[in-house]
Enzyme design. Structure first.
Site, PDB file in Angstrom:
ATOM      1  N   ASP A   1      43.331  42.759  46.140  1.00  0.00           N
ATOM      2  CA  ASP A   1      41.903  42.476  46.256  1.00  0.00           C
ATOM      3  C   ASP A   1      41.491  42.084  47.673  1.00  0.00           C
ATOM      4  O   ASP A   1      42.335  41.821  48.529  1.00  0.00           O
ATOM      5  CB  ASP A   1      41.485  41.385  45.250  1.00  0.00           C
ATOM      6  CG  ASP A   1      42.530  40.270  45.117  1.00  0.00           C
ATOM      7  OD1 ASP A   1      43.339  40.101  46.035  1.00  0.00           O
ATOM      8  OD2 ASP A   1      42.529  39.583  44.084  1.00  0.00           O
TER       9      ASP A   1
ATOM     10  N   ASN B   1      41.299  30.134  35.625  1.00  0.00           N
ATOM     11  CA  ASN B   1      40.557  30.684  34.475  1.00  0.00           C
ATOM     12  C   ASN B   1      41.272  31.897  33.862  1.00  0.00           C
ATOM     13  O   ASN B   1      40.710  32.594  33.032  1.00  0.00           O
ATOM     14  CB  ASN B   1      39.131  31.076  34.892  1.00  0.00           C
ATOM     15  CG  ASN B   1      39.117  32.184  35.937  1.00  0.00           C
ATOM     16  OD1 ASN B   1      40.174  32.614  36.400  1.00  0.00           O
ATOM     17  ND2 ASN B   1      37.943  32.636  36.313  1.00  0.00           N
TER      18      ASN B   1
ATOM     19  N   HIS C   1      42.326  34.615  35.588  1.00  0.00           N
ATOM     20  CA  HIS C   1      42.142  35.917  36.261  1.00  0.00           C
ATOM     21  C   HIS C   1      43.452  36.417  36.879  1.00  0.00           C
ATOM     22  O   HIS C   1      44.313  35.628  37.264  1.00  0.00           O
ATOM     23  CB  HIS C   1      40.995  35.881  37.294  1.00  0.00           C
ATOM     24  CG  HIS C   1      41.244  35.141  38.554  1.00  0.00           C
ATOM     25  ND1 HIS C   1      40.270  34.430  39.214  1.00  0.00           N
ATOM     26  CD2 HIS C   1      42.359  35.003  39.336  1.00  0.00           C
ATOM     27  CE1 HIS C   1      40.769  33.899  40.321  1.00  0.00           C
ATOM     28  NE2 HIS C   1      42.042  34.231  40.415  1.00  0.00           N
TER      29      HIS C   1
ATOM     30  N   GLU D   1      38.038  38.823  36.429  1.00  0.00           N
ATOM     31  CA  GLU D   1      37.591  37.578  35.815  1.00  0.00           C
ATOM     32  C   GLU D   1      37.511  37.730  34.290  1.00  0.00           C
ATOM     33  O   GLU D   1      37.519  38.856  33.783  1.00  0.00           O
ATOM     34  CB  GLU D   1      36.217  37.203  36.387  1.00  0.00           C
ATOM     35  CG  GLU D   1      36.197  36.993  37.905  1.00  0.00           C
ATOM     36  CD  GLU D   1      36.737  35.618  38.340  1.00  0.00           C
ATOM     37  OE1 GLU D   1      37.693  35.102  37.711  1.00  0.00           O
ATOM     38  OE2 GLU D   1      36.207  35.082  39.323  1.00  0.00           O
TER      39      GLU D   1
END
Ligand code: F6R
Length: 249
Positions: free
Chosen positions: A66, A135, A137, A142
Site C-alpha cells: 500500500d 481494527n 485491516h 479496512e
C-alpha cells in the site's frame, strides 16, 4: 496456525532467517511486503544478515501492499521512502525490482488496475508478509472490504488515522486516503505470514482467533488460505488460549 515467540526480537530474527533462506533457494522469488512498526526489526535483521553473509538479490522482485494517496515517494512518511530506508537501500535493490503503488499518479483507476495485473503477469506472489491493524485491516483493507477486491483506493477509517498519525509530527498531515492491494490479490499469494507484536495487538489477535471469515474482520479471510502462518510475540498472544498456540523458542 498461531505460533508464539518469547519476544519481538526472536520473532523478527526467525522471520528474517526464513526470508533469507527463501531468497537463497529461489533467487527470482516474488515477495509481497508490508510497512509499519512490526516490520522494522524484520527488515533490520534481514539487512544485517545479508551484509554478514552476502546473497545475490539481483533477481528478487518485491511488491508492497500500500501507499498513502498524496504523498510523493520522496516524502519521509510515504511507504516508498520507508522501504528505501528500512530495506531497499541497505540491500541494494534497484528500482526495477521494487513495485509500490503510486500515491501521486494522475490516473488512479489505471494505477490500481495495472498494479494487480503486474503481480499476475510476473507469476503471482510466492510469499506475502502482512501486519495487522488494531481494527483487523490487512494492507489498508479496512473492515467491510469485499474479499474479492483487487487494488483499490480506500478512505482510511478513523481508527487507522488515529493509529498511524503517530508517525506524523503535524497530525493534520496524515493522509485520509490510500491505495492498497486488494484482499483477493493478497489471498492469491502462495504463502502468507502475518506478524503481530506488542500488547496493543492482543485484543485484535483474540478477535481474529475467535472469528469466522467475515468482512467485518478483514484478517479473518486468511483462515481460508491453505498456507497461512500467524507469528505473534508473547504480548500479542496474551489473550489467545495457550493450548492453541505453537511455541517457538
Ligand atoms: C502497512 C500495512 C498495514 C500495517 C498495519 C500494522 O503496509 O499494510 O496493514 O501492517 O497497519 O502496522 P504496524 O506494524 O505499524 O502496527
Amino acid at each position: 496456525m498461531f505460533y508464539v515467540f518469547p519476544d519481538e526480537q526472536q520473532l523478527a530474527s526467525h522471520v528474517s532467517e526464513k526470508l533469507y533462506q527463501r531468497i537463497a533457494s529461489q533467487p527470482d522469488i516474488k515477495l509481497g511486503l508490508a510497512t509499519g512498526s512490526t516490520m522494522e526489526p524484520v527488515y533490520r535483521h534481514l539487512a544485517d544478515k545479508i551484509r554478514q553473509q552476502p546473497l545475490n538479490v539481483g533477481a528478487l522482485t518485491t511488491f508492497n501492499l500500500d501507499e498513502y494517496i498524496g504523498l510523493a515517494a520522496s516524502h519521509p512518511q510515504s511507504y516508498n521512502y520507508y522501504m528505501h530506508q528500512q530495506l531497499f537501500d541497505k540491500i541494494l535493490l534497484e528500482d526495477r525490482q521494487c513495485f509500490l503503488p503510486s500515491g501521486t499518479c494522475n490516473n488512479i483507476e489505471q494505477e490500481c488496475r495495472q498494479y494487480s495485473d503486474k503481480i499476475r503477469q510476473l507469476g503471482g506472489l510466492d510469499l506475502q508478509l502482512l501486519g495487522i491493524g488494531t481494527n483487523g485491516h490487512i494492507g489498508f483493507n479496512e473492515p467491510g472490504t469485499p474479499f474479492d477486491s483487487r487494488t483499490h483506493v480506500v478512505e482510511l477509517s478513523a481508527n487507522t488515522i488515529a493509529d498511524n498519525s503517530r508517525f506524523f509530527t503535524d497530525k493534520s498531515q496524515m493522509p485520509t486516503k490510500a491505495i492498497t492491494m486488494g484482499i483477493l490479490d493478497i489471498m492469491e499469494a502462495r504463502e502468507i505470514l502475518l506478524l503481530a507484536t506488542g500488547a496493543h495487538k492482543a485484543e485484535v489477535m483474540a478477535r481474529l482467533f475467535h472469528s469466522q471469515p467475515d468482512t467485518g474482520m478483514p484478517a479473518s479471510v486468511l483462515k481460508q488460505h491453505p498456507r497461512i502462518k500467524i507469528f505473534l510475540d508473547a504480548s500479542a498472544a496474551a489473550l489467545i488460549p495457550s493450548s492453541q498456540l505453537t511455541r517457538v523458542e
